[in-house]
Design a protein around this motif. Structure first.
Motif, PDB file in Angstrom:
ATOM      1  N   MET A  73       0.852  -1.170   0.000  1.00  0.00           N
ATOM      2  CA  MET A  73       0.000   0.000   0.000  1.00  0.00           C
ATOM      3  C   MET A  73       0.902   1.238   0.000  1.00  0.00           C
ATOM      4  N   ASN A  74       0.643   2.118  -0.955  1.00  0.00           N
ATOM      5  CA  ASN A  74       1.452   3.335  -0.997  1.00  0.00           C
ATOM      6  C   ASN A  74       0.807   4.427  -0.149  1.00  0.00           C
ATOM      7  N   ASP A  75       1.492   5.546  -0.029  1.00  0.00           N
ATOM      8  CA  ASP A  75       1.019   6.649   0.819  1.00  0.00           C
ATOM      9  C   ASP A  75      -0.337   7.186   0.369  1.00  0.00           C
ATOM     10  N   THR A  76      -0.546   7.283  -0.930  1.00  0.00           N
ATOM     11  CA  THR A  76      -1.801   7.817  -1.457  1.00  0.00           C
ATOM     12  C   THR A  76      -2.978   6.925  -1.067  1.00  0.00           C
ATOM     13  N   GLU A  77      -2.808   5.610  -1.217  1.00  0.00           N
ATOM     14  CA  GLU A  77      -3.876   4.678  -0.846  1.00  0.00           C
ATOM     15  C   GLU A  77      -4.164   4.748   0.650  1.00  0.00           C
ATOM     16  N   PHE A  78      -3.111   4.871   1.442  1.00  0.00           N
ATOM     17  CA  PHE A  78      -3.272   4.972   2.890  1.00  0.00           C
ATOM     18  C   PHE A  78      -4.060   6.230   3.254  1.00  0.00           C
ATOM     19  N   ILE A  79      -3.691   7.355   2.653  1.00  0.00           N
ATOM     20  CA  ILE A  79      -4.365   8.632   2.934  1.00  0.00           C
ATOM     21  C   ILE A  79      -5.822   8.574   2.491  1.00  0.00           C
ATOM     22  N   LEU A  80      -6.082   8.023   1.303  1.00  0.00           N
ATOM     23  CA  LEU A  80      -7.461   7.913   0.819  1.00  0.00           C
ATOM     24  C   LEU A  80      -8.298   7.018   1.732  1.00  0.00           C
ATOM     25  N   GLY A  81      -7.709   5.939   2.205  1.00  0.00           N
ATOM     26  CA  GLY A  81      -8.414   5.050   3.134  1.00  0.00           C
ATOM     27  C   GLY A  81      -8.779   5.767   4.424  1.00  0.00           C
ATOM     28  N   ARG A  82      -7.846   6.530   4.953  1.00  0.00           N
ATOM     29  CA  ARG A  82      -8.098   7.304   6.186  1.00  0.00           C
ATOM     30  C   ARG A  82      -9.175   8.359   5.951  1.00  0.00           C
ATOM     31  N   LEU A  83      -9.129   9.035   4.799  1.00  0.00           N
ATOM     32  CA  LEU A  83     -10.133  10.055   4.488  1.00  0.00           C
ATOM     33  C   LEU A  83     -11.532   9.452   4.387  1.00  0.00           C
ATOM     34  N   GLU A  84     -11.637   8.257   3.818  1.00  0.00           N
ATOM     35  CA  GLU A  84     -12.933   7.586   3.727  1.00  0.00           C
ATOM     36  C   GLU A  84     -13.481   7.269   5.117  1.00  0.00           C
ATOM     37  N   LYS A  85     -12.618   6.825   6.020  1.00  0.00           N
ATOM     38  CA  LYS A  85     -13.047   6.542   7.390  1.00  0.00           C
ATOM     39  C   LYS A  85     -13.481   7.824   8.100  1.00  0.00           C
ATOM     40  N   ILE A  86     -12.737   8.896   7.889  1.00  0.00           N
ATOM     41  CA  ILE A  86     -13.090  10.185   8.496  1.00  0.00           C
ATOM     42  C   ILE A  86     -14.442  10.658   7.970  1.00  0.00           C
ATOM     43  N   ALA A  87     -14.658  10.530   6.658  1.00  0.00           N
ATOM     44  CA  ALA A  87     -15.928  10.954   6.059  1.00  0.00           C
ATOM     45  C   ALA A  87     -17.093  10.142   6.622  1.00  0.00           C
ATOM     46  N   ALA A  88     -16.902   8.843   6.788  1.00  0.00           N
ATOM     47  CA  ALA A  88     -17.961   7.995   7.347  1.00  0.00           C
ATOM     48  C   ALA A  88     -18.269   8.403   8.783  1.00  0.00           C
ATOM     49  N   ASN A  89     -17.233   8.672   9.569  1.00  0.00           N
ATOM     50  CA  ASN A  89     -17.444   9.112  10.951  1.00  0.00           C
ATOM     51  C   ASN A  89     -18.143  10.463  10.999  1.00  0.00           C
ATOM     52  N   LEU A  90     -17.776  11.358  10.103  1.00  0.00           N
ATOM     53  CA  LEU A  90     -18.394  12.677  10.059  1.00  0.00           C
ATOM     54  C   LEU A  90     -19.878  12.574   9.707  1.00  0.00           C
ATOM     55  N   GLU A  91     -20.220  11.713   8.755  1.00  0.00           N
ATOM     56  CA  GLU A  91     -21.628  11.509   8.401  1.00  0.00           C
ATOM     57  C   GLU A  91     -22.418  10.998   9.601  1.00  0.00           C
ATOM     58  N   GLU A  92     -21.827  10.105  10.362  1.00  0.00           N
ATOM     59  CA  GLU A  92     -22.496   9.572  11.551  1.00  0.00           C
ATOM     60  C   GLU A  92     -22.713  10.673  12.587  1.00  0.00           C
ATOM     61  N   ILE A  93     -21.712  11.508  12.793  1.00  0.00           N
ATOM     62  CA  ILE A  93     -21.835  12.610  13.752  1.00  0.00           C
ATOM     63  C   ILE A  93     -22.918  13.581  13.311  1.00  0.00           C
ATOM     64  N   VAL A  94     -22.946  13.929  12.032  1.00  0.00           N
ATOM     65  CA  VAL A  94     -23.957  14.856  11.517  1.00  0.00           C
ATOM     66  C   VAL A  94     -25.349  14.264  11.681  1.00  0.00           C
TER      67      VAL A  94
END
Length: 135
Positions: A1-22
């Motif tokens: 896994m390269n850095d870009t894939e890692f960052i995109l994976g983290r961003l997807e998790k953050i977005a999912a958590n943000l949707e839940e909070i909203v």
């Protein structure tokens, strides 16, 4: 896994958590409650039903203009001034559609516009209060 894939994976998790909070903070079905200090609050249906229960036998309501929205208030808090009736605070706004329903996002902006057009300032001696004009 390269850095870009890692960052995109983290961003997807953050977005999912943000949707839940909203979704927790802004329920899909809500009501507008103007409390005793005249603060406008967006509350969930469970809280709205609790407020309605608190009004008990003193519950009164009226449709807001020619909309599907209904203003529900405690009749003991209604002010009569020169033959006009006002409710300064402690009211709930919901949708009336074969019973009371919650408001969704599109309803909330429409309700706020309707409320703004019906709110007036009452001068009571040296005091000024914002009130919803009934009728």
């Amino acid at each position: 896994m390269n850095d870009t894939e890692f960052i995109l994976g983290r961003l997807e998790k953050i977005a999912a958590n943000l949707e839940e909070i909203v979704s927790i903070l802004a329920p899909e079905q809500a009501a507008i409650y103007v409390d005793a200090s005249q603060q406008v609050n967006f509350i969930g249906m469970e809280d709205a039903m609790g407020i309605l229960d608190g009004f008990g036998k003193n519950s009164a309501s009226e449709m807001i203009g020619k909309t599907d929205y209904i203003l529900v208030y405690d009749a003991r808090k209604k002010l009569l001034i020169d033959g006009e009736a006002y409710v300064p605070a402690g009211y709930l706004v919901m949708k009336s559609d074969y019973g009371l329903k919650g408001l969704d996002e599109s309803d909330i902006s429409a309700v706020m516009a309707e409320l703004r057009s019906r709110i007036c300032t009452l001068a009571l001696g040296q005091y000024r209060i914002q009130s919803y004009r009934l009728g």
